[in-house]
Design an enzyme around this catalytic site. Structure first.
Site, PDB file in Angstrom:
ATOM      1  N   ASP A 192      -3.415  -0.379   2.952  1.00  0.00           N
ATOM      2  CA  ASP A 192      -3.851  -1.251   4.045  1.00  0.00           C
ATOM      3  C   ASP A 192      -5.382  -1.247   4.093  1.00  0.00           C
ATOM      4  O   ASP A 192      -6.025  -0.202   3.982  1.00  0.00           O
ATOM      5  CB  ASP A 192      -3.280  -0.764   5.387  1.00  0.00           C
ATOM      6  CG  ASP A 192      -3.421  -1.810   6.483  1.00  0.00           C
ATOM      7  OD1 ASP A 192      -2.391  -2.325   6.943  1.00  0.00           O
ATOM      8  OD2 ASP A 192      -4.572  -2.120   6.874  1.00  0.00           O
ATOM      9  N   ASN A 205       6.284  -4.672  12.065  1.00  0.00           N
ATOM     10  CA  ASN A 205       6.027  -5.498  13.233  1.00  0.00           C
ATOM     11  C   ASN A 205       6.684  -6.858  13.006  1.00  0.00           C
ATOM     12  O   ASN A 205       6.531  -7.447  11.933  1.00  0.00           O
ATOM     13  CB  ASN A 205       4.525  -5.655  13.443  1.00  0.00           C
ATOM     14  CG  ASN A 205       3.856  -4.323  13.750  1.00  0.00           C
ATOM     15  OD1 ASN A 205       4.422  -3.492  14.454  1.00  0.00           O
ATOM     16  ND2 ASN A 205       2.671  -4.109  13.198  1.00  0.00           N
ATOM     17  N   GLU A 221       0.911  -9.813  12.515  1.00  0.00           N
ATOM     18  CA  GLU A 221      -0.242 -10.682  12.236  1.00  0.00           C
ATOM     19  C   GLU A 221      -0.089 -11.450  10.937  1.00  0.00           C
ATOM     20  O   GLU A 221      -0.549 -12.588  10.826  1.00  0.00           O
ATOM     21  CB  GLU A 221      -1.524  -9.840  12.210  1.00  0.00           C
ATOM     22  CG  GLU A 221      -1.876  -9.318  13.595  1.00  0.00           C
ATOM     23  CD  GLU A 221      -3.132  -8.474  13.624  1.00  0.00           C
ATOM     24  OE1 GLU A 221      -3.645  -8.124  12.548  1.00  0.00           O
ATOM     25  OE2 GLU A 221      -3.578  -8.161  14.739  1.00  0.00           O
ATOM     26  N   VAL A 222       0.510 -10.818   9.934  1.00  0.00           N
ATOM     27  CA  VAL A 222       0.654 -11.480   8.630  1.00  0.00           C
ATOM     28  C   VAL A 222       2.123 -11.898   8.459  1.00  0.00           C
ATOM     29  O   VAL A 222       3.021 -11.046   8.474  1.00  0.00           O
ATOM     30  CB  VAL A 222       0.222 -10.546   7.481  1.00  0.00           C
ATOM     31  CG1 VAL A 222       0.416 -11.237   6.137  1.00  0.00           C
ATOM     32  CG2 VAL A 222      -1.230 -10.100   7.659  1.00  0.00           C
ATOM     33  N   HIS A 249       6.362  -6.970   5.822  1.00  0.00           N
ATOM     34  CA  HIS A 249       5.740  -5.756   5.305  1.00  0.00           C
ATOM     35  C   HIS A 249       6.161  -4.567   6.138  1.00  0.00           C
ATOM     36  O   HIS A 249       6.350  -4.682   7.344  1.00  0.00           O
ATOM     37  CB  HIS A 249       4.211  -5.870   5.281  1.00  0.00           C
ATOM     38  CG  HIS A 249       3.602  -6.351   6.552  1.00  0.00           C
ATOM     39  ND1 HIS A 249       3.643  -7.669   6.959  1.00  0.00           N
ATOM     40  CD2 HIS A 249       2.943  -5.691   7.534  1.00  0.00           C
ATOM     41  CE1 HIS A 249       3.027  -7.791   8.120  1.00  0.00           C
ATOM     42  NE2 HIS A 249       2.600  -6.599   8.496  1.00  0.00           N
ATOM     43  N   MET A 250       6.287  -3.443   5.458  1.00  0.00           N
ATOM     44  CA  MET A 250       6.501  -2.166   6.129  1.00  0.00           C
ATOM     45  C   MET A 250       5.204  -1.393   6.043  1.00  0.00           C
ATOM     46  O   MET A 250       4.612  -1.297   4.960  1.00  0.00           O
ATOM     47  CB  MET A 250       7.603  -1.360   5.429  1.00  0.00           C
ATOM     48  CG  MET A 250       8.987  -1.923   5.595  1.00  0.00           C
ATOM     49  SD  MET A 250       9.564  -1.729   7.298  1.00  0.00           S
ATOM     50  CE  MET A 250      11.184  -2.481   7.168  1.00  0.00           C
ATOM     51  N   HIS A 251       4.769  -0.844   7.157  1.00  0.00           N
ATOM     52  CA  HIS A 251       3.634   0.070   7.170  1.00  0.00           C
ATOM     53  C   HIS A 251       4.190   1.472   6.916  1.00  0.00           C
ATOM     54  O   HIS A 251       5.100   1.911   7.630  1.00  0.00           O
ATOM     55  CB  HIS A 251       2.964   0.081   8.543  1.00  0.00           C
ATOM     56  CG  HIS A 251       2.364  -1.230   8.970  1.00  0.00           C
ATOM     57  ND1 HIS A 251       1.014  -1.481   8.905  1.00  0.00           N
ATOM     58  CD2 HIS A 251       2.928  -2.347   9.483  1.00  0.00           C
ATOM     59  CE1 HIS A 251       0.765  -2.702   9.362  1.00  0.00           C
ATOM     60  NE2 HIS A 251       1.913  -3.245   9.731  1.00  0.00           N
TER      61      HIS A 251
HETATM   62  P1  AMP Z   1       0.788  -6.637  11.051  1.00  0.00           P
HETATM   63  O1  AMP Z   1       0.177  -6.635  12.413  1.00  0.00           O
HETATM   64  O2  AMP Z   1       2.003  -5.743  10.981  1.00  0.00           O
HETATM   65  O3  AMP Z   1       1.078  -8.031  10.550  1.00  0.00           O
HETATM   66  O4  AMP Z   1      -0.263  -5.942  10.099  1.00  0.00           O
HETATM   67  C1  AMP Z   1      -0.963  -6.587   9.081  1.00  0.00           C
HETATM   68  C2  AMP Z   1      -1.710  -5.526   8.333  1.00  0.00           C
HETATM   69  O5  AMP Z   1      -2.245  -6.109   7.156  1.00  0.00           O
HETATM   70  C3  AMP Z   1      -2.876  -4.882   9.087  1.00  0.00           C
HETATM   71  O6  AMP Z   1      -2.667  -3.479   9.164  1.00  0.00           O
HETATM   72  C4  AMP Z   1      -4.098  -5.250   8.235  1.00  0.00           C
HETATM   73  O7  AMP Z   1      -5.058  -4.221   8.198  1.00  0.00           O
HETATM   74  C5  AMP Z   1      -3.467  -5.483   6.885  1.00  0.00           C
HETATM   75  N1  AMP Z   1      -4.208  -6.369   5.992  1.00  0.00           N
HETATM   76  C6  AMP Z   1      -4.709  -7.608   6.259  1.00  0.00           C
HETATM   77  N2  AMP Z   1      -5.310  -8.127   5.178  1.00  0.00           N
HETATM   78  C7  AMP Z   1      -5.191  -7.215   4.189  1.00  0.00           C
HETATM   79  C8  AMP Z   1      -5.599  -7.162   2.828  1.00  0.00           C
HETATM   80  N3  AMP Z   1      -6.281  -8.173   2.248  1.00  0.00           N
HETATM   81  N4  AMP Z   1      -5.306  -6.050   2.100  1.00  0.00           N
HETATM   82  C9  AMP Z   1      -4.638  -5.026   2.673  1.00  0.00           C
HETATM   83  N5  AMP Z   1      -4.206  -5.020   3.941  1.00  0.00           N
HETATM   84  C10 AMP Z   1      -4.483  -6.091   4.705  1.00  0.00           C
END
Ligand code: AMP
Length: 120
Positions: free
Chosen positions: A33, A91, A99-100, A104-106
């Site tokens: 991340d 999320n 946000e994305v 994705h899994m953190h």
């Molecule tokens: P979420 O709120 O679960 O959608 O989290 C999106 C995550 O993507 C955040 O923790 C960001 O820091 C991460 N993120 C966004 N852009 C990038 C990128 N180019 N490379 C790696 N992580 C990213």
């Protein structure tokens, strides 16, 4: 929600944006991340175009779901957190603060992660 192929993870998958790769197989990519919230903070994503967990759980193949599950474990092994413990979070949608819009899994670890939900 329709999949937006201009999201940042789609660009990473197409090689348009760089990432720090931790692991990859036929179905998944795992990378650091960019804004880590723990000493180890890795994102595990399917290579398929899935908006979120709802989409993936409903429509991904059994092979993709298995690969995704195993990739998370491999990341824990490779980053040295498998014995000390870690947290896996996804999320989902507006209330989940996603946000994305690509599943994705953190994977968070490398030290105590704290309580599941911070008091607000
Ligand atoms: P979420 O709120 O679960 O959608 O989290 C999106 C995550 O993507 C955040 O923790 C960001 O820091 C991460 N993120 C966004 N852009 C990038 C990128 N180019 N490379 C790696 N992580 C990213």
């Amino acid at each position: 929600m329709a999949y937006d192929d201009q999201n940042v993870f789609a660009k990473i998958l197409r090689g348009e944006i760089p990432c720090t790769k931790i692991d990859e197989d036929e179905h998944c990519l795992c990378f650091a991340d960019v804004n880590p919230q723990a000493p180890v903070h890795v994102l595990v994503i399917p290579k398929g175009a899935y908006v979120d967990w709802n989409d993936f759980a409903a429509t991904a193949s059994a092979e993709e779901i298995t690969a995704f599950t195993r990739a998370i474990r491999r990341v824990a092994e490779k980053t040295g957190i498998i014995d000390t413990g870690y947290r896996v979070i996804s999320n989902i949608g507006q209330h989940g603060h996603q946000e994305v819009p690509h599943l994705h899994m953190h994977v968070l670890g490398g030290g105590p992660i704290g309580r599941l939900v911070a008091g607000q």
